[in-house]
Design a protein around this motif. Sequence first.
Motif, PDB file in Angstrom:
ATOM      1  N   THR A  19       4.242   6.596   2.306  1.00 22.77           N
ATOM      2  CA  THR A  19       4.093   5.768   1.121  1.00 22.77           C
ATOM      3  C   THR A  19       2.997   6.322   0.213  1.00 22.77           C
ATOM      4  OG1 THR A  19       4.866   3.804   2.294  1.00 22.77           O
ATOM      5  CG2 THR A  19       3.555   3.427   0.312  1.00 22.77           C
ATOM      6  N   ALA A  20       1.885   6.721   0.805  1.00 23.11           N
ATOM      7  CA  ALA A  20       0.787   7.294   0.020  1.00 23.11           C
ATOM      8  C   ALA A  20       1.235   8.560  -0.697  1.00 23.11           C
ATOM      9  CB  ALA A  20      -0.410   7.581   0.926  1.00 23.11           C
ATOM     10  N   TYR A  21       1.998   9.395  -0.040  1.00 20.85           N
ATOM     11  CA  TYR A  21       2.480  10.622  -0.678  1.00 20.85           C
ATOM     12  C   TYR A  21       3.384  10.293  -1.867  1.00 20.85           C
ATOM     13  CZ  TYR A  21       4.689  15.096  -1.500  1.00 20.85           C
ATOM     14  OH  TYR A  21       5.162  16.238  -2.103  1.00 20.85           O
ATOM     15  N   LEU A  22       4.328   9.389  -1.655  1.00 22.60           N
ATOM     16  CA  LEU A  22       5.276   9.057  -2.722  1.00 22.60           C
ATOM     17  C   LEU A  22       4.591   8.396  -3.913  1.00 22.60           C
ATOM     18  CD1 LEU A  22       8.337   7.734  -0.671  1.00 22.60           C
ATOM     19  CD2 LEU A  22       8.089   9.958  -1.777  1.00 22.60           C
ATOM     20  N   THR A  23       3.530   7.634  -3.666  1.00 19.27           N
ATOM     21  CA  THR A  23       2.844   6.963  -4.776  1.00 19.27           C
ATOM     22  C   THR A  23       1.727   7.829  -5.358  1.00 19.27           C
ATOM     23  OG1 THR A  23       1.424   5.766  -3.210  1.00 19.27           O
ATOM     24  CG2 THR A  23       3.417   4.642  -3.978  1.00 19.27           C
ATOM     25  N   ASP A  24       0.860   8.361  -4.518  1.00 13.87           N
ATOM     26  CA  ASP A  24      -0.311   9.099  -5.001  1.00 13.87           C
ATOM     27  C   ASP A  24       0.030  10.486  -5.531  1.00 13.87           C
ATOM     28  OD1 ASP A  24      -1.697   6.879  -4.101  1.00 13.87           O
ATOM     29  OD2 ASP A  24      -2.458   7.865  -2.297  1.00 13.87           O
ATOM     30  N   VAL A  25       0.924  11.184  -4.845  1.00 16.42           N
ATOM     31  CA  VAL A  25       1.245  12.554  -5.226  1.00 16.42           C
ATOM     32  C   VAL A  25       2.405  12.609  -6.210  1.00 16.42           C
ATOM     33  CG1 VAL A  25       1.966  14.826  -4.370  1.00 16.42           C
ATOM     34  CG2 VAL A  25       0.329  13.465  -3.055  1.00 16.42           C
ATOM     35  N   LEU A  26       3.480  11.858  -5.928  1.00 15.32           N
ATOM     36  CA  LEU A  26       4.668  11.913  -6.782  1.00 15.32           C
ATOM     37  C   LEU A  26       4.654  10.882  -7.907  1.00 15.32           C
ATOM     38  CD1 LEU A  26       7.500  12.615  -4.186  1.00 15.32           C
ATOM     39  CD2 LEU A  26       6.129  14.232  -5.522  1.00 15.32           C
ATOM     40  N   GLY A  27       3.682   9.970  -7.874  1.00 16.47           N
ATOM     41  CA  GLY A  27       3.555   9.000  -8.960  1.00 16.47           C
ATOM     42  C   GLY A  27       4.493   7.821  -8.883  1.00 16.47           C
ATOM     43  N   GLY A  28       5.052   7.558  -7.700  1.00 21.46           N
ATOM     44  CA  GLY A  28       5.947   6.425  -7.531  1.00 21.46           C
ATOM     45  C   GLY A  28       5.218   5.095  -7.614  1.00 21.46           C
ATOM     46  N   THR A  29       5.984   4.036  -7.766  1.00 19.18           N
ATOM     47  CA  THR A  29       5.452   2.684  -7.832  1.00 19.18           C
ATOM     48  C   THR A  29       5.780   1.949  -6.538  1.00 19.18           C
ATOM     49  OG1 THR A  29       5.784   2.626 -10.224  1.00 19.18           O
ATOM     50  CG2 THR A  29       5.547   0.498  -9.106  1.00 19.18           C
ATOM     51  N   LEU A  30       4.748   1.454  -5.879  1.00 21.33           N
ATOM     52  CA  LEU A  30       4.955   0.691  -4.653  1.00 21.33           C
ATOM     53  C   LEU A  30       5.502  -0.677  -5.000  1.00 21.33           C
ATOM     54  CD1 LEU A  30       4.598   0.455  -1.557  1.00 21.33           C
ATOM     55  CD2 LEU A  30       2.346  -0.534  -2.042  1.00 21.33           C
ATOM     56  N   VAL A  31       6.643  -1.024  -4.418  1.00 21.10           N
ATOM     57  CA  VAL A  31       7.225  -2.355  -4.603  1.00 21.10           C
ATOM     58  C   VAL A  31       6.663  -3.287  -3.548  1.00 21.10           C
ATOM     59  CG1 VAL A  31       9.366  -3.696  -4.676  1.00 21.10           C
ATOM     60  CG2 VAL A  31       9.306  -1.363  -5.613  1.00 21.10           C
ATOM     61  N   PHE A  32       6.703  -2.857  -2.292  1.00 20.64           N
ATOM     62  CA  PHE A  32       6.112  -3.625  -1.196  1.00 20.64           C
ATOM     63  C   PHE A  32       5.851  -2.715  -0.014  1.00 20.64           C
ATOM     64  CE2 PHE A  32      10.744  -4.336  -0.613  1.00 20.64           C
ATOM     65  CZ  PHE A  32      10.918  -3.812   0.651  1.00 20.64           C
ATOM     66  N   ALA A  33       4.956  -3.177   0.862  1.00 22.70           N
ATOM     67  CA  ALA A  33       4.661  -2.512   2.133  1.00 22.70           C
ATOM     68  C   ALA A  33       4.467  -3.627   3.156  1.00 22.70           C
ATOM     69  CB  ALA A  33       3.409  -1.648   2.019  1.00 22.70           C
TER      70      ALA A  33
END
Length: 129
Positions: A19-33
């Motif tokens: 999740t950190a990679y997809l949000t922090d590196v790729l700029g994705g938006t976290l919907v939920f965890a």
Amino acid sequence: MLEQLDYVYTPSRDVAADTAYLTDVLGGTLVFAIEAMGTRVAMVRLTETPPAIVLAGHLDGDQPILVYRVADMQTATEELGGRGWREGHALEIPQGPVRSFVAPGGQRLAIYELARPGVIETFTGRRDF
């Protein structure tokens, strides 16, 4: 018959790190965890349009599952069955019923009916980890 590719369910050995990679590196938006029932699941949107990526700690295997929405599960299963489709595992996701299957080439696919619209919004913003 297949309306839209809504989700890519991806097995994850470390949902928090992925999740950190997809949000922090790729700029994705976290919907939920969410952490519940002995597993972690996170949804990340890399684009404004589908599909969303769902990282799941409880999924077996290494290949993702492409999850397509259908208007009516019964109609879709009958039509696909008439074409030689072999129905796989039946289960439920929060949005509705799912039928997962493996294509002859080994691709993991699923169809689902959006029986509970708006349920994702009830999870939106939840961050258990």
